[in-house]
Design a protein around this motif. Structure first.
Motif, mmCIF file in Angstrom:
data_model
loop_
_atom_site.group_PDB
_atom_site.id
_atom_site.type_symbol
_atom_site.label_atom_id
_atom_site.label_comp_id
_atom_site.label_asym_id
_atom_site.label_seq_id
_atom_site.Cartn_x
_atom_site.Cartn_y
_atom_site.Cartn_z
ATOM 1 N N ILE A 1 -1.521 -9.803 13.873
ATOM 2 C CA ILE A 1 -1.872 -9.095 12.806
ATOM 3 C C ILE A 1 -1.535 -7.516 12.725
ATOM 4 C CG2 ILE A 1 -3.569 -10.615 11.875
ATOM 5 C CD1 ILE A 1 -5.558 -8.526 12.616
ATOM 6 N N CYS B 1 0.600 -10.497 8.726
ATOM 7 C CA CYS B 1 0.832 -11.407 9.955
ATOM 8 C C CYS B 1 2.081 -11.486 10.116
ATOM 9 C CB CYS B 1 0.349 -12.885 9.413
ATOM 10 S SG CYS B 1 0.095 -14.102 10.634
ATOM 11 N N CYS C 1 5.144 -13.300 12.783
ATOM 12 C CA CYS C 1 5.283 -14.213 13.665
ATOM 13 C C CYS C 1 6.738 -14.345 14.092
ATOM 14 C CB CYS C 1 4.854 -15.608 12.924
ATOM 15 S SG CYS C 1 3.344 -15.865 12.232
ATOM 16 N N CYS D 1 -4.173 -15.926 10.196
ATOM 17 C CA CYS D 1 -2.901 -15.496 10.976
ATOM 18 C C CYS D 1 -2.731 -16.757 11.902
ATOM 19 C CB CYS D 1 -2.917 -14.466 11.709
ATOM 20 S SG CYS D 1 -1.203 -13.687 12.391
ATOM 21 N N GLN E 1 0.089 -19.431 12.002
ATOM 22 C CA GLN E 1 0.952 -19.792 13.388
ATOM 23 C C GLN E 1 0.833 -21.101 13.655
ATOM 24 O OE1 GLN E 1 -0.475 -17.327 16.956
ATOM 25 N NE2 GLN E 1 -0.057 -19.157 18.286
ATOM 26 N N CYS F 1 1.969 -15.226 16.870
ATOM 27 C CA CYS F 1 1.834 -14.458 15.799
ATOM 28 C C CYS F 1 0.663 -13.310 15.896
ATOM 29 C CB CYS F 1 1.283 -15.367 14.486
ATOM 30 S SG CYS F 1 2.264 -16.628 13.871
#
Length: 101
Positions: A99, A24, A26, A64, A68, A97
């Motif tokens: 993946i 993930c 961000c 994820c 976030q 965010c």
């Protein structure tokens, strides 16, 4: 009988291979009012969290999304002193965010 077993084994293996290790990634964008009556935007590269467990894409997206929301809340609380100094008009904090495999 052999064909049925091979077909069943193939289905089981294909279902097991759906789980992968995801990361993930961000970043947070912070727009604030500066002293010269304008706005400044800062993009803060965030975390890249590799999940230690293999999971499906749906599970990774949910994890994820949770990350976030947590980053967004923590960042906003840090800037606003847990809400004691709210953001001014035009100021914002946005975390995004996604993946990756």
């Amino acid at each position: 009988m052999k064909k049925t077993l091979l077909l069943l084994l193939g289905i089981i293996l294909s279902l097991c291979s759906c789980k992968k290790t995801y990361t993930c990634s961000c970043s947070t964008s912070y727009t604030f009012k500066n002293s010269s009556s304008g706005y400044t935007n800062i993009i803060i590269p965030g975390s890249k969290t590799s999940y230690s467990q293999k999971m499906t894409k749906k599970q990774a997206v949910e994890a994820c999304r949770h990350e976030q929301n947590s980053i967004q809340t923590n960042f906003t609380n840090g800037i606003t002193g847990n809400g004691s100094s709210p953001l001014l008009t035009g100021e914002s904090v946005d975390t995004s965010c996604g993946i990756n495999l």
